[in-house]
Design a protein around this motif. Structure first.
Motif, PDB file in Angstrom:
ATOM      1  N   GLU A 121      84.539 -70.010  -3.976  1.00 14.60           N
ATOM      2  CA  GLU A 121      85.056 -69.572  -2.748  1.00 14.60           C
ATOM      3  C   GLU A 121      83.706 -68.889  -1.988  1.00 14.60           C
ATOM      4  O   GLU A 121      83.561 -69.378  -0.761  1.00 14.60           O
ATOM      5  N   TYR A 122      82.999 -67.964  -2.763  1.00 14.03           N
ATOM      6  CA  TYR A 122      81.881 -67.525  -1.813  1.00 14.03           C
ATOM      7  C   TYR A 122      80.542 -67.669  -2.756  1.00 14.03           C
ATOM      8  O   TYR A 122      80.447 -67.339  -3.811  1.00 14.03           O
ATOM      9  N   VAL A 123      79.502 -67.843  -2.070  1.00 14.58           N
ATOM     10  CA  VAL A 123      78.262 -67.643  -2.977  1.00 14.58           C
ATOM     11  C   VAL A 123      77.351 -66.540  -2.135  1.00 14.58           C
ATOM     12  O   VAL A 123      77.173 -66.401  -1.073  1.00 14.58           O
ATOM     13  N   VAL A 124      76.704 -65.866  -3.291  1.00 13.83           N
ATOM     14  CA  VAL A 124      76.073 -64.716  -2.734  1.00 13.83           C
ATOM     15  C   VAL A 124      74.485 -64.599  -3.358  1.00 13.83           C
ATOM     16  O   VAL A 124      74.376 -64.820  -4.557  1.00 13.83           O
ATOM     17  N   SER A 125      73.789 -64.620  -2.517  1.00 14.32           N
ATOM     18  CA  SER A 125      72.242 -64.512  -3.007  1.00 14.32           C
ATOM     19  C   SER A 125      72.056 -63.010  -3.238  1.00 14.32           C
ATOM     20  O   SER A 125      72.112 -62.115  -2.219  1.00 14.32           O
ATOM     21  N   MET A 126      71.722 -62.727  -4.602  1.00 15.89           N
ATOM     22  CA  MET A 126      71.285 -61.405  -4.712  1.00 15.89           C
ATOM     23  C   MET A 126      69.744 -61.075  -4.725  1.00 15.89           C
ATOM     24  O   MET A 126      69.379 -60.143  -5.409  1.00 15.89           O
ATOM     25  N   GLN A 127      68.982 -62.003  -4.341  1.00 12.97           N
ATOM     26  CA  GLN A 127      67.419 -61.972  -4.741  1.00 12.97           C
ATOM     27  C   GLN A 127      66.874 -61.247  -3.664  1.00 12.97           C
ATOM     28  O   GLN A 127      67.240 -60.992  -2.513  1.00 12.97           O
TER      29      GLN A 127
END
Ligand SMILES: NC(=O)C1=CN([C@@H]2O[C@H](COP(=O)(O)OP(=O)(O)OC[C@H]3O[C@@H](n4cnc5c(N)ncnc54)[C@H](OP(=O)(O)O)[C@@H]3O)[C@@H](O)[C@H]2O)C=CC1
Ligand SMILES: CC(C)(CO)C(=O)C(=O)O
Length: 315
Positions: free
Chosen positions: A99-105
């Motif tokens: 559903e959602y893609v999250v860049s945690m970087q």
């Protein structure tokens, strides 16, 4: 909720453990060296936010996305920034399963790469200002934390419901997390912090606190802050501070003291002979400065020195 954590090292293993402890389904994409250990010993997180422990059987442990079958509410990308593009490309193959893609970087440029694969609607970013270190097989220690995790959508003018839901879930799992309207604002603030401290800490081999105690390093850090602030302004970005002098006041009196004992991730990368995230941090400022015709001589020099040093051991 269902989570995919892609590139589970220090940050991804800690978040995976904390989310699994709350009863969420967590699939980790990780290297074989971690898979074998975590299968046997599970995962333990200790330190700043207390203790969390999961058995290996409570986690989905995979070395490739081909082995996974779940659908995911959130895919969290926790690789280093130099692997963002390949991580996003791999996750894109899951299509409707995410559903959602999250860049945690750390650093800047990651969200833009994720957006290229998933579009703005499915993309979120996060700003993490907590220290996570793998201290043994299946063990992560949380060393310092300067603020809540921020999550948000790029270019949003209101808090996105997907960011709000993720923030609530991460907070309930044990790490304070807040949804913000403009994640780029938070990432620019972190860029200022990391550019000021990481290259100098890495090149000189010292923790953050020492850099703030020495007249020479303070003078260099002030120049980095001025240049980075000018680039952020040139990019049309905003921060919580009216100008670089206001940032310096907050930096030296509040931000630096709470993470004084921390040794920068860039230094840890150099010691482990791993590539650094220079291109997403001070190298980003140097590149954008050139494109915008803004002079960034201190950042250019430090970026070049970090690249020289990493080239020596990566050869
Ligand atoms: N650790 C921290 O305290 C903090 C980290 N961050 C940011 O979070 C991000 C992650 O940091 P951190 O967790 O420390 O980094 P790590 O290097 O510990 O974790 C990243 C992991 O992803 C793995 N990886 C990369 N590609 C793949 C793949 N295709 N399949 C399986 N595994 C893969 C890497 O393996 P390999 O090394 O073998 O390539 C590594 O184990 C960085 O951007 C960092 O700046 C932000 C704030 C704090
Ligand atoms: C201090 C810390 C861990 C906060 O995220 C960091 O940004 C780094 O070491 O690069």
């Amino acid at each position: 909720m269902n989570f995919l954590i892609y590139g589970a090292g220090a940050l991804g293993q800690a978040l995976g453990c904390m989310l699994a402890c709350q009863g969420h389904t967590v699939d980790l994409i990780l290297r074989p060296r971690f898979k074998d250990t975590l299968e046997k010993s599970g995962l333990t997180v200790t330190g700043y936010f207390g203790e969390f422990a999961t058995k290996g059987s409570q986690l989905g442990l995979y070395t490739s996305l081909d082995e996974t079958a779940n659908s995911y509410n959130y895919a969290l990308i926790t690789t280093k920034a130099y692997d963002t593009a390949s991580a996003a490309a791999s996750i894109a193959a899951l299509e409707q399963r995410v559903e959602y893609v999250v860049s945690m970087q750390n650093g800047c440029g990651n969200i833009e790469l994720v957006e290229q694969f998933f579009g703005t609607e499915k993309t979120l970013g996060a700003r993490v200002i907590t220290g996570f270190e793998i201290t043994g097989p299946g063990k992560v220690t949380i060393t310092v934390s300067a603020d809540d995790i921020h999550v948000g959508a790029p270019l949003a003018d209101a808090i996105s419901p997907a960011a709000a839901s993720l923030a609530k879930t991460i907070t309930e799992a044990g790490h304070p997390c807040r949804a913000v309207e403009d994640i780029n604002r938070s990432l620019f603030a972190k860029l200022l912090y990391n550019c000021t401290l990481n290259p100098l800490g890495a090149l000189l081999g010292v923790h953050y606190g020492l850099l703030g105690k020495n007249r020479e390093t303070v003078a260099v850090m002030n120049r980095i802050i001025d240049e980075t602030f000018a680039v952020i302004t040139g990019l049309g970005g905003s921060t919580d501070w009216a100008d670089s002098d206001q940032y310096k006041e907050v930096f030296y009196s509040e931000l630096l003291p709470v993470t004084a004992s921390h040794r920068p991730s860039m230094l840890q990368d150099m010691e482990n002979h791993k590539p650094t995230e220079v291109d997403a941090l001070i190298g980003y400022v140097s590149r954008q400065g050139q494109l915008l015709d803004i002079a960034t001589p201190t950042c250019d020099t430090l970026a070049a020195m970090v690249k020289f040093k990493q080239a020596q051991y990566l050869q």
